[in-house]
Write a protein that holds these residues in place. Sequence first.
Motif, PDB file in Angstrom:
ATOM      1  N   PRO A   1      55.052   0.661  45.790  1.00  0.00           N
ATOM      2  CA  PRO A   1      54.386   1.486  47.033  1.00  0.00           C
ATOM      3  C   PRO A   1      52.888   1.606  46.405  1.00  0.00           C
ATOM      4  CG  PRO A   1      56.538   2.468  46.542  1.00  0.00           C
ATOM      5  CD  PRO A   1      56.284   1.017  45.742  1.00  0.00           C
ATOM      6  N   LYS A   2      52.947   1.343  44.889  1.00  0.00           N
ATOM      7  CA  LYS A   2      51.273   1.392  44.230  1.00  0.00           C
ATOM      8  C   LYS A   2      50.035   0.530  44.452  1.00  0.00           C
ATOM      9  CE  LYS A   2      52.674   0.102  39.540  1.00  0.00           C
ATOM     10  NZ  LYS A   2      53.028   0.680  38.044  1.00  0.00           N
ATOM     11  N   TYR A   3      50.878  -0.788  45.327  1.00  0.00           N
ATOM     12  CA  TYR A   3      50.426  -2.238  44.942  1.00  0.00           C
ATOM     13  C   TYR A   3      49.333  -2.390  46.473  1.00  0.00           C
ATOM     14  CZ  TYR A   3      51.271  -3.571  40.498  1.00  0.00           C
ATOM     15  OH  TYR A   3      51.154  -3.327  38.678  1.00  0.00           O
ATOM     16  N   LEU A   4      50.008  -1.114  47.597  1.00  0.00           N
ATOM     17  CA  LEU A   4      49.440  -0.673  49.224  1.00  0.00           C
ATOM     18  C   LEU A   4      49.009  -0.190  49.690  1.00  0.00           C
ATOM     19  CD1 LEU A   4      53.577  -1.551  50.122  1.00  0.00           C
ATOM     20  CD2 LEU A   4      51.866  -2.826  51.007  1.00  0.00           C
ATOM     21  N   ALA A   5      48.743   1.102  48.617  1.00  0.00           N
ATOM     22  CA  ALA A   5      48.133   1.978  48.822  1.00  0.00           C
ATOM     23  C   ALA A   5      46.351   1.352  49.080  1.00  0.00           C
ATOM     24  CB  ALA A   5      47.437   3.230  47.380  1.00  0.00           C
ATOM     25  N   PHE A   6      45.856   0.721  48.481  1.00  0.00           N
ATOM     26  CA  PHE A   6      44.415   0.216  49.058  1.00  0.00           C
ATOM     27  C   PHE A   6      44.352  -0.977  49.997  1.00  0.00           C
ATOM     28  CE2 PHE A   6      41.008  -3.493  48.419  1.00  0.00           C
ATOM     29  CZ  PHE A   6      40.094  -3.009  48.137  1.00  0.00           C
ATOM     30  N   SER A   7      45.777  -1.444  50.135  1.00  0.00           N
ATOM     31  CA  SER A   7      46.058  -1.966  51.903  1.00  0.00           C
ATOM     32  C   SER A   7      45.702  -1.430  52.552  1.00  0.00           C
ATOM     33  CB  SER A   7      47.203  -2.942  51.434  1.00  0.00           C
ATOM     34  OG  SER A   7      46.391  -3.873  50.455  1.00  0.00           O
ATOM     35  N   CYS A   8      46.400   0.076  52.451  1.00  0.00           N
ATOM     36  CA  CYS A   8      46.718   1.383  53.852  1.00  0.00           C
ATOM     37  C   CYS A   8      44.815   1.757  54.066  1.00  0.00           C
ATOM     38  CB  CYS A   8      47.403   2.070  53.522  1.00  0.00           C
ATOM     39  SG  CYS A   8      49.310   1.775  52.895  1.00  0.00           S
ATOM     40  N   GLY A   9      44.209   1.464  53.101  1.00  0.00           N
ATOM     41  CA  GLY A   9      42.622   2.396  52.630  1.00  0.00           C
ATOM     42  C   GLY A   9      42.200   1.859  53.384  1.00  0.00           C
ATOM     43  N   VAL A  10      42.130   0.489  53.585  1.00  0.00           N
ATOM     44  CA  VAL A  10      41.408  -0.685  53.470  1.00  0.00           C
ATOM     45  C   VAL A  10      41.607  -0.348  55.551  1.00  0.00           C
ATOM     46  CG1 VAL A  10      40.479  -3.633  54.169  1.00  0.00           C
ATOM     47  CG2 VAL A  10      41.240  -1.985  51.991  1.00  0.00           C
ATOM     48  N   VAL A  11      42.755  -0.694  56.002  1.00  0.00           N
ATOM     49  CA  VAL A  11      43.077  -0.567  57.387  1.00  0.00           C
ATOM     50  C   VAL A  11      42.687   0.869  57.569  1.00  0.00           C
ATOM     51  CG1 VAL A  11      44.852  -0.517  59.361  1.00  0.00           C
ATOM     52  CG2 VAL A  11      44.937  -2.336  56.985  1.00  0.00           C
ATOM     53  N   ARG A  12      42.780   1.765  57.097  1.00  0.00           N
ATOM     54  CA  ARG A  12      42.257   3.319  57.846  1.00  0.00           C
ATOM     55  C   ARG A  12      41.305   3.022  57.661  1.00  0.00           C
ATOM     56  NH1 ARG A  12      41.752   8.445  56.546  1.00  0.00           N
ATOM     57  NH2 ARG A  12      41.445   8.014  54.320  1.00  0.00           N
ATOM     58  N   GLY A  13      40.422   2.844  56.911  1.00  0.00           N
ATOM     59  CA  GLY A  13      38.532   2.367  56.837  1.00  0.00           C
ATOM     60  C   GLY A  13      37.880   2.095  57.925  1.00  0.00           C
ATOM     61  N   ALA A  14      38.480   0.704  58.144  1.00  0.00           N
ATOM     62  CA  ALA A  14      38.710  -0.145  59.129  1.00  0.00           C
ATOM     63  C   ALA A  14      38.294   1.089  61.107  1.00  0.00           C
ATOM     64  CB  ALA A  14      39.028  -1.970  59.415  1.00  0.00           C
ATOM     65  N   LEU A  15      39.751   0.639  60.990  1.00  0.00           N
ATOM     66  CA  LEU A  15      39.782   1.760  61.899  1.00  0.00           C
ATOM     67  C   LEU A  15      39.067   3.203  62.194  1.00  0.00           C
ATOM     68  CD1 LEU A  15      44.170   1.422  62.015  1.00  0.00           C
ATOM     69  CD2 LEU A  15      42.394   0.359  63.661  1.00  0.00           C
ATOM     70  N   SER A  16      38.898   3.919  61.310  1.00  0.00           N
ATOM     71  CA  SER A  16      37.826   4.464  61.127  1.00  0.00           C
ATOM     72  C   SER A  16      36.871   4.378  62.010  1.00  0.00           C
ATOM     73  CB  SER A  16      37.432   5.999  60.287  1.00  0.00           C
ATOM     74  OG  SER A  16      36.735   6.578  59.805  1.00  0.00           O
ATOM     75  N   ASN A  17      36.112   2.958  61.726  1.00  0.00           N
ATOM     76  CA  ASN A  17      34.592   2.986  61.663  1.00  0.00           C
ATOM     77  C   ASN A  17      34.007   2.117  63.133  1.00  0.00           C
ATOM     78  OD1 ASN A  17      32.971   3.433  59.821  1.00  0.00           O
ATOM     79  ND2 ASN A  17      32.152   0.980  59.271  1.00  0.00           N
ATOM     80  N   LEU A  18      35.518   1.989  63.563  1.00  0.00           N
ATOM     81  CA  LEU A  18      36.278   1.474  65.267  1.00  0.00           C
ATOM     82  C   LEU A  18      36.574   2.541  66.026  1.00  0.00           C
ATOM     83  CD1 LEU A  18      38.278  -2.250  64.551  1.00  0.00           C
ATOM     84  CD2 LEU A  18      35.994  -1.685  64.870  1.00  0.00           C
TER      85      LEU A  18
END
Length: 163
Positions: A121-138
């Motif tokens: 889980p600690k190695y996936l938090a950054f990736s979850c944020g990357v996806v959420r940030g991309a979707l947010s900008n879309l």
Amino acid sequence: MADEVLFEFLHMEIVSHVYKEQQSGKGEMDSKDRAVSVSVLEGMGFRVGQGLIERLTRDSPSFKDELDIMKFICKDFWTKVFRRQVDNLRTNHQGTYVLQDNKFALLTQLSSGKQYLDQAPKYLAFSCGVVRGALSNLGLDSVVTADVSAMPSCKFQVVIQKL
């Protein structure tokens, strides 16, 4: 090829640094410290995702619906960020999407099997944020979580927030 390895090492060091910052001076991390660390990593990823999607969609036409955006994330965005497409995309057509990556790049070096499953889980938090940030900008507000049952396979669940 070399840039992939450098990114993986940088990612591991960022995770390590954030967790050490929260632990500083204490013996054992409690659940509150872990939650703060995950939140910091997710926030970093969010900003990275926003920047990446701006560059990737600069010359592309606008998307017609939510499913089109998710297909773009699974094919083009995932390929640019993680060097391969998502293996499977599922949806309930009510705003919930599950993206499955059977060889997730940031977990392949960590383990294959269940040896370090509790560390995933600690190695996936950054990736979850990357996806959420991309979707947010879309234009899609979302909650992104990740689940690992056997490394390096990973499922990202994206729940689109309806306004």
